[in-house]
Motif scaffolding. Structure first.
Motif, PDB file in Angstrom:
ATOM      1  N   UNK A 115       0.662  -1.258   0.125  1.00  0.00           N
ATOM      2  CA  UNK A 115       0.268   0.479  -0.303  1.00  0.00           C
ATOM      3  C   UNK A 115       1.352   1.321   0.022  1.00  0.00           C
ATOM      4  N   UNK A 116       2.008   0.867   0.255  1.00  0.00           N
ATOM      5  CA  UNK A 116       3.207   2.700   0.505  1.00  0.00           C
ATOM      6  C   UNK A 116       3.682   2.736  -0.762  1.00  0.00           C
ATOM      7  N   UNK A 117       3.526   1.582  -1.654  1.00  0.00           N
ATOM      8  CA  UNK A 117       4.108   1.318  -2.962  1.00  0.00           C
ATOM      9  C   UNK A 117       5.680   1.370  -3.383  1.00  0.00           C
ATOM     10  N   UNK A 118       5.797   0.507  -2.559  1.00  0.00           N
ATOM     11  CA  UNK A 118       7.516  -0.050  -2.480  1.00  0.00           C
ATOM     12  C   UNK A 118       7.890  -0.469  -3.654  1.00  0.00           C
ATOM     13  N   UNK A 119       8.410  -0.496  -4.139  1.00  0.00           N
ATOM     14  CA  UNK A 119       8.997  -0.785  -6.175  1.00  0.00           C
ATOM     15  C   UNK A 119       9.615  -1.801  -6.084  1.00  0.00           C
ATOM     16  N   UNK A 120       9.676  -2.470  -4.994  1.00  0.00           N
ATOM     17  CA  UNK A 120       9.915  -4.128  -4.555  1.00  0.00           C
ATOM     18  C   UNK A 120      10.117  -5.018  -3.170  1.00  0.00           C
ATOM     19  N   UNK A 121      10.599  -5.707  -3.041  1.00  0.00           N
ATOM     20  CA  UNK A 121      10.759  -6.525  -1.060  1.00  0.00           C
ATOM     21  C   UNK A 121      11.426  -7.774  -0.713  1.00  0.00           C
ATOM     22  N   UNK A 135       1.583 -11.110  -3.296  1.00  0.00           N
ATOM     23  CA  UNK A 135       1.154 -10.483  -4.383  1.00  0.00           C
ATOM     24  C   UNK A 135       2.301 -11.245  -5.455  1.00  0.00           C
ATOM     25  N   UNK A 136       1.639 -11.418  -6.927  1.00  0.00           N
ATOM     26  CA  UNK A 136       2.164 -11.096  -8.116  1.00  0.00           C
ATOM     27  C   UNK A 136       2.744  -9.862  -8.461  1.00  0.00           C
ATOM     28  N   UNK A 137       1.874  -9.103  -8.686  1.00  0.00           N
ATOM     29  CA  UNK A 137       2.290  -8.168  -8.980  1.00  0.00           C
ATOM     30  C   UNK A 137       3.002  -6.662  -8.535  1.00  0.00           C
ATOM     31  N   UNK A 138       3.838  -7.216  -7.447  1.00  0.00           N
ATOM     32  CA  UNK A 138       4.895  -7.165  -7.208  1.00  0.00           C
ATOM     33  C   UNK A 138       6.288  -7.664  -6.864  1.00  0.00           C
ATOM     34  N   UNK A 139       7.662  -6.896  -6.679  1.00  0.00           N
ATOM     35  CA  UNK A 139       8.788  -7.643  -7.756  1.00  0.00           C
ATOM     36  C   UNK A 139       9.179  -8.248  -5.968  1.00  0.00           C
ATOM     37  N   UNK A 140       9.157  -9.099  -5.406  1.00  0.00           N
ATOM     38  CA  UNK A 140       9.252  -9.668  -4.266  1.00  0.00           C
ATOM     39  C   UNK A 140      10.446 -11.134  -4.567  1.00  0.00           C
ATOM     40  N   UNK A 141      11.643 -10.778  -3.526  1.00  0.00           N
ATOM     41  CA  UNK A 141      13.262 -11.769  -3.582  1.00  0.00           C
ATOM     42  C   UNK A 141      12.951 -11.774  -2.352  1.00  0.00           C
ATOM     43  N   UNK A 142      13.053 -13.590  -2.288  1.00  0.00           N
ATOM     44  CA  UNK A 142      13.178 -14.154  -0.995  1.00  0.00           C
ATOM     45  C   UNK A 142      15.238 -14.967  -1.051  1.00  0.00           C
ATOM     46  N   UNK A 143      14.885 -14.278   0.400  1.00  0.00           N
ATOM     47  CA  UNK A 143      16.394 -14.543   0.812  1.00  0.00           C
ATOM     48  C   UNK A 143      17.020 -15.291   2.478  1.00  0.00           C
ATOM     49  N   UNK A 296      27.403  -9.717   0.303  1.00  0.00           N
ATOM     50  CA  UNK A 296      26.831 -10.240  -1.156  1.00  0.00           C
ATOM     51  C   UNK A 296      25.646 -10.381  -0.520  1.00  0.00           C
ATOM     52  N   UNK A 297      25.035 -11.156   0.108  1.00  0.00           N
ATOM     53  CA  UNK A 297      23.526 -11.678  -0.457  1.00  0.00           C
ATOM     54  C   UNK A 297      22.396 -10.199  -0.755  1.00  0.00           C
ATOM     55  N   UNK A 298      23.138  -9.210   0.438  1.00  0.00           N
ATOM     56  CA  UNK A 298      22.363  -8.278   0.554  1.00  0.00           C
ATOM     57  C   UNK A 298      21.858  -7.764  -0.914  1.00  0.00           C
ATOM     58  N   UNK A 299      23.371  -7.335  -1.188  1.00  0.00           N
ATOM     59  CA  UNK A 299      23.631  -6.389  -2.230  1.00  0.00           C
ATOM     60  C   UNK A 299      22.701  -7.514  -3.827  1.00  0.00           C
ATOM     61  N   UNK A 300      23.059  -8.306  -3.435  1.00  0.00           N
ATOM     62  CA  UNK A 300      22.627  -9.643  -4.794  1.00  0.00           C
ATOM     63  C   UNK A 300      20.770  -9.209  -4.906  1.00  0.00           C
ATOM     64  N   UNK A 301      20.722  -9.056  -3.980  1.00  0.00           N
ATOM     65  CA  UNK A 301      19.016  -9.151  -3.606  1.00  0.00           C
ATOM     66  C   UNK A 301      18.297  -7.954  -3.769  1.00  0.00           C
ATOM     67  N   UNK A 302      18.858  -6.662  -3.523  1.00  0.00           N
ATOM     68  CA  UNK A 302      19.282  -5.077  -3.940  1.00  0.00           C
ATOM     69  C   UNK A 302      19.431  -5.304  -5.577  1.00  0.00           C
ATOM     70  N   UNK A 307      16.249  -4.612 -10.785  1.00  0.00           N
ATOM     71  CA  UNK A 307      17.250  -5.628 -12.688  1.00  0.00           C
ATOM     72  C   UNK A 307      18.583  -5.336 -13.102  1.00  0.00           C
ATOM     73  N   UNK A 308      19.204  -5.011 -12.513  1.00  0.00           N
ATOM     74  CA  UNK A 308      20.780  -4.730 -12.493  1.00  0.00           C
ATOM     75  C   UNK A 308      21.164  -6.233 -12.344  1.00  0.00           C
ATOM     76  N   UNK A 309      20.521  -6.777 -12.667  1.00  0.00           N
ATOM     77  CA  UNK A 309      20.773  -8.873 -12.221  1.00  0.00           C
ATOM     78  C   UNK A 309      20.339  -9.767 -12.658  1.00  0.00           C
ATOM     79  N   UNK A 310      19.807 -10.754 -13.052  1.00  0.00           N
ATOM     80  CA  UNK A 310      18.930 -11.600 -13.963  1.00  0.00           C
ATOM     81  C   UNK A 310      18.221 -12.143 -12.315  1.00  0.00           C
ATOM     82  N   UNK A 311      16.917 -12.488 -12.738  1.00  0.00           N
ATOM     83  CA  UNK A 311      16.510 -13.021 -11.309  1.00  0.00           C
ATOM     84  C   UNK A 311      16.660 -14.496 -11.299  1.00  0.00           C
TER      85      UNK A 311
END
Length: 336
Positions: A115-121, A135-143, A296-302, A307-311
């Motif tokens: 709801x706060x319109x973040x660009x990803x989680x 939610x499928x409409x928002x980019x989410x990376x599981x770490x 490295x985990x955090x940097x890769x997730x961001x 879209x700086x590296x492939x999902x």
């Protein structure tokens, strides 16, 4: 004082407000000379762009949400700090929320961030993630805690534990105890598999022998202390000569248990932890640990979110190597 706006900057610089906007967004069409002039006027006037207005125009909030189970866990705290640094390097800020390892609260936190319109989680799921629907409409990376059916990024927990156990085997240890994490935890189960794999390579029915030297515990200090007491309160010929703990907090608790029982570390007991949190270098003796590549985990997730590296593909997570950080809590075993 009246608030300085973008029109004030444009008027003083003798350019359009669109040009000022392009300077603020580092658009390549602006010459270096013009960029420097506009930037100088922005600094002189003390102009601060309105982030909410910019996000409405660009439809980008420049915010990344991060949901973790527990902010008091040093691993998650360092993950948040590393994510904040990585996000800032791309001009983004983060919003941190805690699920308290509860799936219902976790779903609520994800809803709030959406709801706060973040660009990803960036999400470290609760251990009860089986009930969670993302939610499928928002980019989410599981770490860290990888979820079946979703792409993710984590340490290679199994190979990391093998690295630590093999270090103890090379020193000559054979009765190597293991403090596991909670049985419903994905990383804990991966670490247990790594331990059993390493012990299976030592011969002499290593896996059966290993199963008799395993204590399940939460990842915290007190649980590690209790598990240490359980493993060490045995006859000297039966107790482990070394213990691998699934977290540094467990390992430090185990060190306390050994101290209370009068068992010197590392002279009569070697201990290895897992995580590589800053506290591991502050113990006496300094803890030997398997260090996770948290930054490295955090940097890769961001990078994946932006879209700086492939999902990573589903079923093909990015697994990053751990490294052994030798301290002062391991040595060769004493003869029985």
């Amino acid at each position: 004082m009246p608030k300085v706006g973008i029109r004030d900057v444009a008027k003083l610089a003798g350019v359009s407000t669109g040009t000022v906007s392009r300077v603020l967004n580092d658009h390549p069409s602006v010459t270096d000379e013009l960029r420097a002039r506009v930037r100088r006027i922005i600094d002189d006037l003390g102009y601060m762009p309105d982030p909410s207005a910019r996000s409405m125009r660009s439809k980008v909030s420049r915010l990344i949400g991060i949901v973790i189970p527990d902010l008091t866990n040093p691993f998650f705290s360092e993950l948040v700090q590393s994510a904040e640094q990585a996000a800032a390097s791309h001009g983004y800020n983060i919003i941190v929320m805690t699920s308290f390892d509860d799936a219902a609260k976790e779903a609520d936190r994800i809803g709030q961030l959406t709801s706060r319109k973040v660009d990803g989680i960036i999400l470290v799921p609760s251990n009860d993630f089986h009930t969670l629907k993302l939610p499928k409409a928002l980019p989410i990376v599981v770490v860290d805690r990888l979820m079946p059916g979703y792409s993710g990024i984590a340490s290679d927990h199994r190979s990391g534990v093998r690295l630590g156990v093999e270090h103890l085997l090379k020193l000559g240890h054979r009765r190597i105890g293991f403090i596991s994490g909670p049985r419903h935890s994905v990383p804990a189960n991966d670490r247990l598999k790594g331990y059993l794999e390493a012990m299976g390579q030592s011969g002499d029915d290593g896996q059966i022998q290993a199963s008799q030297l395993i204590a399940e515990a939460a990842f915290d200090y007190e649980s590690g202390r209790s598990a240490g007491n359980y493993l060490l309160a045995r006859a000297r010929s039966e107790r482990p000569t070394a213990i691998f703990a699934s977290s540094d907090q467990q390992a430090i608790g185990c060190m306390r248990a050994a101290h209370d029982l009068g068992i010197p570390v590392p002279a009569a007991l070697s201990i290895v932890g897992f995580d590589g949190i800053p506290l591991s270098s502050m113990t006496t003796p300094r803890l030997t640990t398997v260090r996770q590549p948290i930054q490295k985990i955090a940097a890769a997730a961001v990078a994946v979110l932006l879209n700086k590296q492939p999902t990573p593909g589903v079923g093909h997570p990015i697994l990053l190597d751990c490294e052994l950080a030798e301290g002062e809590t391991t040595s060769s075993p004493q003869p029985d």
